[in-house]
Design a protein around this motif. Structure first.
Motif, PDB file in Angstrom:
ATOM      1  N   THR A   1      53.398  40.581  31.290  1.00 38.15           N
ATOM      2  CA  THR A   1      54.290  41.741  31.414  1.00 38.15           C
ATOM      3  C   THR A   1      53.578  42.883  30.266  1.00 38.15           C
ATOM      4  N   ALA A   2      53.310  42.325  29.129  1.00 38.73           N
ATOM      5  CA  ALA A   2      52.783  43.076  28.242  1.00 38.73           C
ATOM      6  C   ALA A   2      51.400  43.883  28.473  1.00 38.73           C
ATOM      7  N   CYS A   3      50.762  42.928  29.557  1.00 37.45           N
ATOM      8  CA  CYS A   3      49.330  43.832  29.901  1.00 37.45           C
ATOM      9  C   CYS A   3      49.738  44.477  31.400  1.00 37.45           C
ATOM     10  N   GLY A   4      50.570  44.694  31.788  1.00 32.61           N
ATOM     11  CA  GLY A   4      51.069  45.330  32.892  1.00 32.61           C
ATOM     12  C   GLY A   4      50.495  44.942  34.120  1.00 32.61           C
ATOM     13  N   CYS A   5      50.461  43.591  34.355  1.00 33.82           N
ATOM     14  CA  CYS A   5      49.621  43.166  35.479  1.00 33.82           C
ATOM     15  C   CYS A   5      50.449  41.687  35.964  1.00 33.82           C
ATOM     16  N   SER A   6      50.210  41.548  37.138  1.00 35.18           N
ATOM     17  CA  SER A   6      50.789  40.275  37.671  1.00 35.18           C
ATOM     18  C   SER A   6      50.096  39.031  37.027  1.00 35.18           C
TER      19      SER A   6
ATOM     20  N   ARG B   1      41.809  38.180  35.138  1.00 38.53           N
ATOM     21  CA  ARG B   1      41.147  38.983  34.068  1.00 38.53           C
ATOM     22  C   ARG B   1      40.549  37.914  33.012  1.00 38.53           C
ATOM     23  N   LEU B   2      41.588  36.919  32.550  1.00 37.18           N
ATOM     24  CA  LEU B   2      41.231  36.186  31.691  1.00 37.18           C
ATOM     25  C   LEU B   2      39.799  35.309  31.985  1.00 37.18           C
ATOM     26  N   GLY B   3      39.743  34.726  33.293  1.00 36.57           N
ATOM     27  CA  GLY B   3      38.382  34.059  33.871  1.00 36.57           C
ATOM     28  C   GLY B   3      37.471  35.031  33.654  1.00 36.57           C
ATOM     29  N   GLN B   4      37.382  36.216  34.007  1.00 34.76           N
ATOM     30  CA  GLN B   4      36.507  37.184  33.958  1.00 34.76           C
ATOM     31  C   GLN B   4      35.791  37.164  32.488  1.00 34.76           C
ATOM     32  N   ALA B   5      36.915  37.358  31.565  1.00 33.67           N
ATOM     33  CA  ALA B   5      36.520  37.373  30.079  1.00 33.67           C
ATOM     34  C   ALA B   5      35.888  36.311  29.486  1.00 33.67           C
ATOM     35  N   HIS B   6      36.256  35.061  30.077  1.00 37.49           N
ATOM     36  CA  HIS B   6      35.662  33.693  29.776  1.00 37.49           C
ATOM     37  C   HIS B   6      34.212  33.749  30.105  1.00 37.49           C
ATOM     38  N   ARG B   7      33.799  34.219  31.363  1.00 34.38           N
ATOM     39  CA  ARG B   7      32.578  34.379  32.014  1.00 34.38           C
ATOM     40  C   ARG B   7      31.691  35.407  31.056  1.00 34.38           C
ATOM     41  N   ALA B   8      32.172  36.436  30.992  1.00 36.52           N
ATOM     42  CA  ALA B   8      31.561  37.429  30.049  1.00 36.52           C
ATOM     43  C   ALA B   8      31.218  36.762  28.508  1.00 36.52           C
ATOM     44  N   ILE B   9      32.224  36.269  28.135  1.00 37.93           N
ATOM     45  CA  ILE B   9      31.907  35.625  26.668  1.00 37.93           C
ATOM     46  C   ILE B   9      30.821  34.637  26.608  1.00 37.93           C
ATOM     47  N   GLU B  10      31.153  33.728  27.674  1.00 33.31           N
ATOM     48  CA  GLU B  10      29.825  32.626  27.889  1.00 33.31           C
ATOM     49  C   GLU B  10      28.455  33.269  28.073  1.00 33.31           C
TER      50      GLU B  10
ATOM     51  N   HIS C   1      31.867  43.604  23.948  1.00 33.40           N
ATOM     52  CA  HIS C   1      31.273  43.291  25.093  1.00 33.40           C
ATOM     53  C   HIS C   1      32.589  43.278  26.307  1.00 33.40           C
ATOM     54  N   LEU C   2      33.625  43.151  25.960  1.00 30.87           N
ATOM     55  CA  LEU C   2      34.691  42.927  26.930  1.00 30.87           C
ATOM     56  C   LEU C   2      35.135  44.285  27.498  1.00 30.87           C
ATOM     57  N   SER C   3      35.644  44.605  28.680  1.00 31.11           N
ATOM     58  CA  SER C   3      36.293  45.568  28.796  1.00 31.11           C
ATOM     59  C   SER C   3      37.558  45.755  28.353  1.00 31.11           C
ATOM     60  N   PRO C   4      38.299  46.915  28.172  1.00 36.04           N
ATOM     61  CA  PRO C   4      39.628  47.165  27.387  1.00 36.04           C
ATOM     62  C   PRO C   4      40.797  46.044  28.242  1.00 36.04           C
ATOM     63  N   GLN C   5      40.546  45.932  29.624  1.00 35.36           N
ATOM     64  CA  GLN C   5      41.757  45.074  30.129  1.00 35.36           C
ATOM     65  C   GLN C   5      41.405  43.600  29.894  1.00 35.36           C
ATOM     66  N   GLN C   6      40.158  43.064  29.788  1.00 32.69           N
ATOM     67  CA  GLN C   6      39.794  41.926  29.549  1.00 32.69           C
ATOM     68  C   GLN C   6      40.108  41.541  28.075  1.00 32.69           C
ATOM     69  N   ARG C   7      39.827  42.537  27.170  1.00 28.81           N
ATOM     70  CA  ARG C   7      40.061  42.320  25.796  1.00 28.81           C
ATOM     71  C   ARG C   7      41.736  42.199  25.587  1.00 28.81           C
TER      72      ARG C   7
ATOM     73  N   MET D   1      38.925  28.764  34.055  1.00 31.31           N
ATOM     74  CA  MET D   1      38.507  29.110  32.600  1.00 31.31           C
ATOM     75  C   MET D   1      37.769  27.769  32.306  1.00 31.31           C
ATOM     76  N   ILE D   2      36.864  28.193  31.279  1.00 28.23           N
ATOM     77  CA  ILE D   2      35.745  27.596  30.726  1.00 28.23           C
ATOM     78  C   ILE D   2      36.367  26.781  29.570  1.00 28.23           C
ATOM     79  N   GLY D   3      36.268  25.427  29.823  1.00 24.75           N
ATOM     80  CA  GLY D   3      36.921  24.537  28.639  1.00 24.75           C
ATOM     81  C   GLY D   3      36.536  24.957  27.220  1.00 24.75           C
ATOM     82  N   TYR D   4      34.974  24.887  26.990  1.00 25.12           N
ATOM     83  CA  TYR D   4      34.734  25.180  25.581  1.00 25.12           C
ATOM     84  C   TYR D   4      34.942  26.613  25.156  1.00 25.12           C
ATOM     85  N   ILE D   5      34.954  27.525  26.142  1.00 27.56           N
ATOM     86  CA  ILE D   5      35.104  28.930  25.864  1.00 27.56           C
ATOM     87  C   ILE D   5      36.596  29.177  25.446  1.00 27.56           C
ATOM     88  N   ASP D   6      37.497  28.310  26.081  1.00 24.25           N
ATOM     89  CA  ASP D   6      38.936  28.295  25.686  1.00 24.25           C
ATOM     90  C   ASP D   6      39.297  27.712  24.220  1.00 24.25           C
ATOM     91  N   GLU D   7      38.408  26.757  24.124  1.00 20.62           N
ATOM     92  CA  GLU D   7      38.725  26.032  22.599  1.00 20.62           C
ATOM     93  C   GLU D   7      38.238  27.224  21.582  1.00 20.62           C
TER      94      GLU D   7
END
Length: 119
Positions: free
Chosen positions: A90-95, A102-111, A66-72, A1-7
């Motif tokens: 579990t709510a996202c239906g994934c491991s 997916r969260l890491g991909q979302a961070h990169r897409a937002i950046e 700009h995020l895919s439904p899974q990333q969102r 994850m990207i620190g400033y994106i997380d913040e």
């Protein structure tokens, strides 16, 4: 994850939850409205955050457009849900691994979107 994106996403989640608690979203509020509400004192950051308050509007737009439904879904679960970690993936239906991938991909897409908008 990207620190400033997380913040930035943590701040976005706080603002989003505050807006829902007040019965609406304050994502679209302007600087003028902020000045009027604070009686002329422009508070551009909260809780010592380096993330500008008006950046939350930009983050909200990027997450919704700009995020895919899974990333969102993982972003909303991670930053807007008060549930324990296990229930989030579990709510996202994934491991757990898929959730954080997916969260890491979302961070990169937002950046990437933030860099495009800054240029």
């Amino acid at each position: 994850m990207i620190g400033y994106i997380d913040e930035a996403l943590q701040r976005w989640g706080e603002v989003r939850q505050d807006g829902e608690a007040q019965g609406g979203s304050n994502m679209g509020s302007s600087v003028i409205a902020s000045l009027m509400a604070s009686q002329g004192v422009l508070n551009r950051a909260a809780r010592g955050s380096r993330v500008l308050v008006d950046r939350t509007t930009e983050i909200d737009w990027i997450v919704s457009k700009h995020l895919s439904p899974q990333q969102r879904q993982v972003v909303v679960e991670q930053y807007c849900s008060g549930e324990p970690r296990r229930e989030k993936w579990t709510a996202c239906g994934c491991s757990r691994a898929q959730f954080y991938r997916r969260l890491g991909q979302a961070h990169r897409a937002i950046e990437s979107q933030l860099l495009k908008r800054a240029a």
